[in-house]
Design a protein around this motif. Structure first.
Motif, PDB file in Angstrom:
ATOM      1  N   CYS A 178       0.786  -1.263   0.018  1.00  0.00           N
ATOM      2  CA  CYS A 178      -0.037   0.071   0.082  1.00  0.00           C
ATOM      3  C   CYS A 178       1.032   1.244  -0.030  1.00  0.00           C
ATOM      4  CB  CYS A 178      -0.784  -0.181   1.218  1.00  0.00           C
ATOM      5  SG  CYS A 178      -2.775   0.052   1.066  1.00  0.00           S
ATOM      6  N   LYS A 179       1.939   1.148   0.713  1.00  0.00           N
ATOM      7  CA  LYS A 179       2.934   2.458   0.603  1.00  0.00           C
ATOM      8  C   LYS A 179       3.628   2.482  -0.530  1.00  0.00           C
ATOM      9  CE  LYS A 179       1.494   2.849   5.062  1.00  0.00           C
ATOM     10  NZ  LYS A 179       0.232   3.228   4.868  1.00  0.00           N
ATOM     11  N   ASN A 183      -1.135   4.457  -1.687  1.00  0.00           N
ATOM     12  CA  ASN A 183      -2.660   4.527  -1.463  1.00  0.00           C
ATOM     13  C   ASN A 183      -2.897   5.097  -0.153  1.00  0.00           C
ATOM     14  OD1 ASN A 183      -2.988   2.629  -3.440  1.00  0.00           O
ATOM     15  ND2 ASN A 183      -2.894   0.753  -2.205  1.00  0.00           N
ATOM     16  N   VAL A 184      -4.026   5.694  -0.215  1.00  0.00           N
ATOM     17  CA  VAL A 184      -4.542   6.357   1.080  1.00  0.00           C
ATOM     18  C   VAL A 184      -5.062   5.254   2.085  1.00  0.00           C
ATOM     19  CG1 VAL A 184      -6.277   7.746   1.994  1.00  0.00           C
ATOM     20  CG2 VAL A 184      -5.018   8.382   0.016  1.00  0.00           C
ATOM     21  N   CYS A 185      -4.582   5.138   3.291  1.00  0.00           N
ATOM     22  CA  CYS A 185      -4.906   4.094   4.085  1.00  0.00           C
ATOM     23  C   CYS A 185      -6.341   3.939   4.547  1.00  0.00           C
ATOM     24  CB  CYS A 185      -3.994   4.136   5.409  1.00  0.00           C
ATOM     25  SG  CYS A 185      -4.511   2.892   6.538  1.00  0.00           S
ATOM     26  N   VAL A 186      -7.094   3.133   4.243  1.00  0.00           N
ATOM     27  CA  VAL A 186      -8.810   3.175   4.511  1.00  0.00           C
ATOM     28  C   VAL A 186      -8.733   2.914   5.930  1.00  0.00           C
ATOM     29  CG1 VAL A 186      -9.011   2.286   2.077  1.00  0.00           C
ATOM     30  CG2 VAL A 186      -8.724   0.576   4.052  1.00  0.00           C
ATOM     31  N   VAL A 188      -6.801   4.090   8.464  1.00  0.00           N
ATOM     32  CA  VAL A 188      -6.706   5.390   9.117  1.00  0.00           C
ATOM     33  C   VAL A 188      -7.760   6.540   8.672  1.00  0.00           C
ATOM     34  CG1 VAL A 188      -5.120   7.268   9.410  1.00  0.00           C
ATOM     35  CG2 VAL A 188      -4.196   4.928   9.528  1.00  0.00           C
ATOM     36  N   SER A 189      -7.714   6.478   7.172  1.00  0.00           N
ATOM     37  CA  SER A 189      -8.599   7.807   6.919  1.00  0.00           C
ATOM     38  C   SER A 189     -10.198   7.460   7.098  1.00  0.00           C
ATOM     39  CB  SER A 189      -8.406   8.069   5.488  1.00  0.00           C
ATOM     40  OG  SER A 189      -8.635   7.020   4.417  1.00  0.00           O
ATOM     41  N   ARG A 190     -10.589   6.100   6.915  1.00  0.00           N
ATOM     42  CA  ARG A 190     -11.904   5.933   6.830  1.00  0.00           C
ATOM     43  C   ARG A 190     -12.445   5.067   7.807  1.00  0.00           C
ATOM     44  NH1 ARG A 190     -12.736   3.966   1.280  1.00  0.00           N
ATOM     45  NH2 ARG A 190     -15.166   3.712   1.989  1.00  0.00           N
ATOM     46  N   GLY A 211     -10.116   1.598  -2.656  1.00  0.00           N
ATOM     47  CA  GLY A 211     -10.866   2.104  -1.595  1.00  0.00           C
ATOM     48  C   GLY A 211     -11.705   1.218  -0.665  1.00  0.00           C
ATOM     49  N   ASP A 213     -11.382  -2.280   2.238  1.00  0.00           N
ATOM     50  CA  ASP A 213     -10.623  -2.788   3.179  1.00  0.00           C
ATOM     51  C   ASP A 213     -10.171  -4.160   2.822  1.00  0.00           C
ATOM     52  OD1 ASP A 213     -13.120  -2.927   3.740  1.00  0.00           O
ATOM     53  OD2 ASP A 213     -13.229  -4.117   5.523  1.00  0.00           O
TER      54      ASP A 213
END
Ligand code: SF4
Ligand code: SF4
Length: 271
Positions: A178-179, A183-186, A188-190, A211, A213
């Motif tokens: 992911c890093k 990717n935006v971490c789902v 942490v962010s959601r 987007g 998990d």
């Protein structure tokens, strides 16, 4: 450092078989979906048994046997022993062959009652009460995780064996991929209950890239911190039963996930 595979000398034209047990055929499709790579592969190896692709010779002696599916029928174990005897190198492909698959959910349930609930004539169905990985019955030389495995994994495995080295498969966590993909971490962010922190790499962090998990289809990573992740899930508001269900997916019988689900449910002993 790659290790030599003493049973298969480098440069040998490999004889390959692909066998199916209890499974959905998705991992066999990883071969078929190779497209032109499959044609190139066919120039390097002889595929002597692969019923879904055409050649049928299940009794053939081979250099490499790929096995899809779990042992779930009364005849599976003797069949497996025969394949093991006729194969120099045995590779399990996918969650079913490597960990028992989704169908291993019945191991902790009343399997005959489930059969009776689903089928009008359950007595006509020959089925073991448990679904078990191939390694529970015969020696396995290499395991490919995934539900399904990818063509890239299959090609890399055959390529290593053609070169006379033992195949390798990363045990890193999906989070690392992911890093790398930024990717935006789902999680942490959601606040989605992502299993990426305890799941092995191999898919390219496919789900978080879109987007959603990760649900752990590539199985447990090396040193999975399932206790810490379970506490994180509780912090997201998941009740114990919901935490247990996160770990009880397609790789529910893989020991780290099985244990994590059991601890989340608060079971005192094994199922
Ligand atoms: S989205 Fe999931 S896999 Fe990606 S970094 Fe976050 S927790 Fe890890
Ligand atoms: S992100 Fe997780 S669930 Fe999605 S394909 Fe990868 S390992 Fe499987």
């Amino acid at each position: 450092m790659p290790t030599r595979v003493p049973v298969i000398p480098a440069g040998r034209r490999l004889r390959i078989a692909v066998h199916k047990f209890s499974s959905c055929d998705g991992c066999q499709l990883a071969f078929l979906n190779l497209g032109e790579d499959l044609l190139r592969l066919a120039r390097e190896v002889d595929i002597v048994h692969f019923a879904e692709a055409g050649p049928v010779d299940p009794e053939a002696e081979v250099d490499v046997a790929f096995i899809e599916g779990s042992a779930a029928h009364p005849g599976d174990v003797p069949r497996l022993r025969g394949i093991r005897e006729r194969s120099r190198f045995l590779v399990t492909i996918g969650a079913c062959a490597t960990a028992g698959g989704l169908q291993a959910l019945r191991n902790a349930a009343d399997a005959p009652a489930w059969l009776a609930a689903v089928y009008p004539s359950p007595a006509a169905i020959e089925e073991l009460d448990d679904s078990t990985p191939i390694s529970a019955h015969v020696r396995v030389d290499f395991q490919l995780w995934g539900c399904p495995v990818t063509g890239r994994q299959v090609l890399a495995t055959v390529g290593s064996l053609l070169a006379g080295v033992h195949p390798a498969d990363g045990g890193d966590k999906v989070c690392l991929e992911c890093k790398r993909r930024q990717n935006v971490c789902v999680l942490v962010s959601r606040g989605l209950p992502c299993l990426g922190p305890v799941t092995r790499t191999g898919c390219g962090a496919l789900c978080p890239a879109y987007g959603r998990d990760c649900y752990g289809c590539f199985g447990p990573s090396d040193l999975p911190g399932t206790d810490a992740l379970a506490r994180r899930f509780e912090g997201l508001g998941l009740v114990p039963g919901a935490v247990a269900r996160q770990f009880a997916g397609v790789n529910n019988a893989a020991p780290p996930f099985h244990e994590a689900a059991r601890r989340a449910r608060g079971d005192a002993g094994d199922d």
